[in-house]
Design a protein around this motif. Sequence first.
Motif, PDB file in Angstrom:
ATOM      1  N   GLY A  27       1.812   9.247  -5.839  1.00 20.87           N
ATOM      2  CA  GLY A  27       2.011  10.645  -5.455  1.00 20.87           C
ATOM      3  C   GLY A  27       3.080  11.308  -6.294  1.00 20.87           C
ATOM      4  N   ALA A  80      -5.793   7.444   3.980  1.00 19.78           N
ATOM      5  CA  ALA A  80      -4.465   8.065   4.034  1.00 19.78           C
ATOM      6  C   ALA A  80      -3.534   7.272   4.932  1.00 19.78           C
ATOM      7  CB  ALA A  80      -4.578   9.500   4.536  1.00 19.78           C
ATOM      8  N   THR A  81      -2.280   7.169   4.510  1.00 20.77           N
ATOM      9  CA  THR A  81      -1.238   6.551   5.331  1.00 20.77           C
ATOM     10  C   THR A  81      -0.083   7.543   5.440  1.00 20.77           C
ATOM     11  OG1 THR A  81      -0.060   5.541   3.486  1.00 20.77           O
ATOM     12  CG2 THR A  81      -1.895   4.291   4.421  1.00 20.77           C
ATOM     13  N   LEU A  99       0.839  -1.201   0.000  1.00 22.81           N
ATOM     14  CA  LEU A  99       0.000   0.000   0.000  1.00 22.81           C
ATOM     15  C   LEU A  99       0.875   1.253   0.000  1.00 22.81           C
ATOM     16  CD1 LEU A  99      -2.859  -0.842   2.550  1.00 22.81           C
ATOM     17  CD2 LEU A  99      -2.788  -1.245   0.081  1.00 22.81           C
ATOM     18  N   GLU A 100       1.878   1.278   0.884  1.00 22.06           N
ATOM     19  CA  GLU A 100       2.751   2.449   0.961  1.00 22.06           C
ATOM     20  C   GLU A 100       3.520   2.655  -0.340  1.00 22.06           C
ATOM     21  OE1 GLU A 100       3.264   4.731   3.638  1.00 22.06           O
ATOM     22  OE2 GLU A 100       1.342   3.810   4.093  1.00 22.06           O
ATOM     23  N   LEU A 134      -4.549   8.875  -1.364  1.00 24.47           N
ATOM     24  CA  LEU A 134      -4.395   8.474  -2.755  1.00 24.47           C
ATOM     25  C   LEU A 134      -5.531   9.074  -3.585  1.00 24.47           C
ATOM     26  CD1 LEU A 134      -2.289   6.860  -4.247  1.00 24.47           C
ATOM     27  CD2 LEU A 134      -3.710   4.820  -4.001  1.00 24.47           C
ATOM     28  N   ALA A 142      -2.786   1.773 -10.376  1.00 25.86           N
ATOM     29  CA  ALA A 142      -2.918   1.695  -8.922  1.00 25.86           C
ATOM     30  C   ALA A 142      -4.091   0.805  -8.533  1.00 25.86           C
ATOM     31  CB  ALA A 142      -3.091   3.094  -8.341  1.00 25.86           C
ATOM     32  N   SER A 177      -8.179   4.816  -0.803  1.00 29.81           N
ATOM     33  CA  SER A 177      -8.550   6.141  -0.297  1.00 29.81           C
ATOM     34  C   SER A 177      -8.073   6.469   1.105  1.00 29.81           C
ATOM     35  CB  SER A 177     -10.085   6.288  -0.332  1.00 29.81           C
ATOM     36  OG  SER A 177     -10.701   5.304   0.484  1.00 29.81           O
ATOM     37  N   ARG A 189       1.200   4.109  -2.979  1.00 29.82           N
ATOM     38  CA  ARG A 189       0.875   5.503  -2.657  1.00 29.82           C
ATOM     39  C   ARG A 189       2.048   6.431  -2.977  1.00 29.82           C
ATOM     40  NH1 ARG A 189      -2.588   2.920   0.788  1.00 29.82           N
ATOM     41  NH2 ARG A 189      -4.535   4.009   1.283  1.00 29.82           N
ATOM     42  N   ARG A 190       3.241   5.980  -2.622  1.00 26.32           N
ATOM     43  CA  ARG A 190       4.410   6.829  -2.878  1.00 26.32           C
ATOM     44  C   ARG A 190       4.600   7.049  -4.371  1.00 26.32           C
ATOM     45  NH1 ARG A 190       9.405   5.761  -4.283  1.00 26.32           N
ATOM     46  NH2 ARG A 190       9.193   3.503  -3.946  1.00 26.32           N
TER      47      ARG A 190
END
Length: 891
Positions: A564, A678-679, A556-557, A684, A595, A676, A560-561
């Motif tokens: 982004g 947030a971490t 997941l991280e 995202l 994604a 959706s 997201r990275r």
Amino acid sequence: MNSGDLQRAVDLARSHAPFLAMLLDRESPLLDDLEHALIDPLKTARGLDGEMPEARRLRLERRRLALLVALGDLSGRFDLTKVTTLLSDFADDALDRAIRTAIRERTPDAEPRGFAAIALGKLGSRELNYSSDIDPILIFDPATLPCKPREVPEDAAVRIGRRVIEILQARDGDGYVLRVDLRLRPSPEATPIALPVEAAISYYESQALPWERAAFIRARACAGDRALGGLFLEAIRPFVWRRAVDYGTIREIRDISRRIRDHYAQAQAFGPGFDLKRGRGGIREIEFFAQIHQLIHGGRDPALRVPATRDALAALAVDGRIDAEDAAALTDAYVEFRTVEHRLQMVDDLQTHTLPKGQEALDNVAALHGLEDGATLIERLRPHVERVGRVYDALAGEEEPRLTADPETLATRLAAAGFDNPAGALRIVEGWRGGGYPALRSPQAREALESLLPGLLDAFAHAPDSTHAITRFDAMLSRLPSAINFFRLLEAQPGLTRLLSAILCHAPTLAEQLGRRAELLDGLIDASALEPVAELPELIAEMAARERGVDYQWQLEHVRRLVGEKRFALGAQIIAGASDPIDVSHGYARIAEAAIEVLAMATVDEFQRAHGRVPESELVILALGRMGGRALTHASDLDLVYLFTGDYSAESDGAKPLGAVTYYNRLAQRVTGALSVATAAGPLYEVDTRLRPSGAQGPLSVSLDAFVRYQREDAWTWEHMALTRARPIFGSAAARAAVQGIVDDVLNGARPERNILADAAKMRDEIAAHKPPAGPLDAKLLPGGLVDLEFAVHVLQLQHRTAFAPQLRDAIVLLIAEGLLPPTMADAYDLLGRLLVTLRLVAPDAQPPGETTQALIARAVGLGSWDAVVASFERTRQEVRDCWAQIRAGG
């Protein structure tokens, strides 16, 4: 020395020092036995008859002592050490008596304890001059401080502190006692004038700035509860004297020197007007030279921890830390500078360190010093100034050019560089240098900032809107937990600094993201960041990389990275003018689709570990809206519908079996969360599932059978309009094909008979009533905007059962080819689409931006000027309005 020396001193005072002449008249009894009076000047000064308030007694003592010390100095009976020691001892005593008086006035029967003064600066080192202010830090112990009934210690301490300052600073016909400067306490703009001792200790242990270490080289408990002061100093000793060399602190001391040199640049050309304290080669540079070596070596060698400047130079020379000849030269210069400084202050009791510019005034000071004229004084000082300057320059070494730290000089340079608001830019830069933001608390961060500042400010100054650039950069810095790597990246990549400046000027959306994640800028280092986004298979492969095996949270991280960074880079492409906004829009969609593929697959795998699989069944994700049409903006949410194949009454085969409906609803919730929630890497996407069968009231995931039945029997016109941009984006090839087949059948007529035009017109009116345009540039919701164009296209598609293509422009081209839409609608879509994608970045409020951003928008949409943009926007909207109006009219 004989009495003739004293008479000569009196004559010099009367002839050349109006302040001393006044004291000679007012304190004439002291002259009756001046020899005896000078044996113990402090005792003589205190020898006042009669009862009087302590504050007045102190004022009278101060002026008596000032006269006696001056006469001892001018006569040659007192050397510099004697003069500064007498003045410092009086200040200690005066401050102590003021504290005791302030406490006893409030609580007469209480022992005056629990309140202490820590002397810094020249008072701390017992080197006070005639007109020095004193720089104490006032601390108190809440447990022992005397208080009035029902009074909290914090309030009592502040009232005591204010009274102490009043006693010492109040002026009347008798003069004053001491000037008091409390600005060396922690965060003086925000803290009370007296600090609880534990809070003060905590500050110096964890938050204090490097320059404060240097200030505490000369610290001592000088008044009040000295035991309390001693405990405080012992507690913070490790903060001051560190065994490891801290070059950030050394740099900061040099920067202070640079700031002083910058500010007093007009006085650096040695001669009349030269500042003995702050000028190049002056007193401050001698002090800093000693303190820098003390900070470097004093942590390991306690013998070097001496507060007085000349003592420190001697100790450093004995220890072999500095050259003995340099130490001797600096010592001689210090004595000469301080002695002449005293002459300057004797004249009118002013806190001055500057040689007079006027010849008559300069000659007067020279005469007071026992010299023939001002020129002789200048030549006597010159070799000392030159030697000190050379020694200090050798210590500073060859350093890269730095931005001036003096406010006046910096303001001038900022204006010359081209800043629209140099005063505002100056306030921001001074705030950075003050270390107020978490990211700037460390010496390393401020050092990295100083290296970057010249190039950074140059980029901001040449930006289209320098004020926007620097204020948004400031807002970003205020939110960063750390900035060292960020600064180093910018320093190493000047081109990146210019791009950052443009982003900060034009794109508040991107600037806000940078404020949360400065590392987004890392993704722009590679030149490929400004090239088109990779195709879907390559993106999926990059996002699916599993460096840590089957760690779901890491996956997941990781996604997201990457998302982004890639979305940020796409926005930067528009700002840099590197890509067509339409292509960027498609890039946003490819990133989102990759994604969804990777996160949905990872979520399915994770879910199956607990609940197994539903036999002969799988999850399918259908994209609608802009996601279905492969045309996202930076701010787009994802319109998704979750479906599943197979028997809805089946059950999963895992350790925790679930019925198919529950299984897929929970799985859909997990996928939505993966997309959706947030971490640490940030949010995202927003996911909108309201286009599913039965809308928000229905289950999150439905079976294909239920979806077919709903679309063929119950769906409303607006749902079929949404279906024109439907596109399966997750699931096996067979499952996607099955869903696409259902969509095609429904669009081609397997749906209820509806009055498509009437339904669409009513729905468009409801949107206009309940969701008005955000502003005059709302390319989506304004009459004649994208929504009207979409309605026109979808009504024609459903009415004529033709031109079905998820991408709106493709559908428009097909409708034009069939003669159902005017040819202008293709260009209309291009302009409105480019405007929407661009404005979501640079004017998310849909309000007209500044002139420089207007030029960027014009470039992005392929027009030559903002006037051309406005004219084209109005003309295009009129064309779309006419087209939609004609369709509504049944034509």
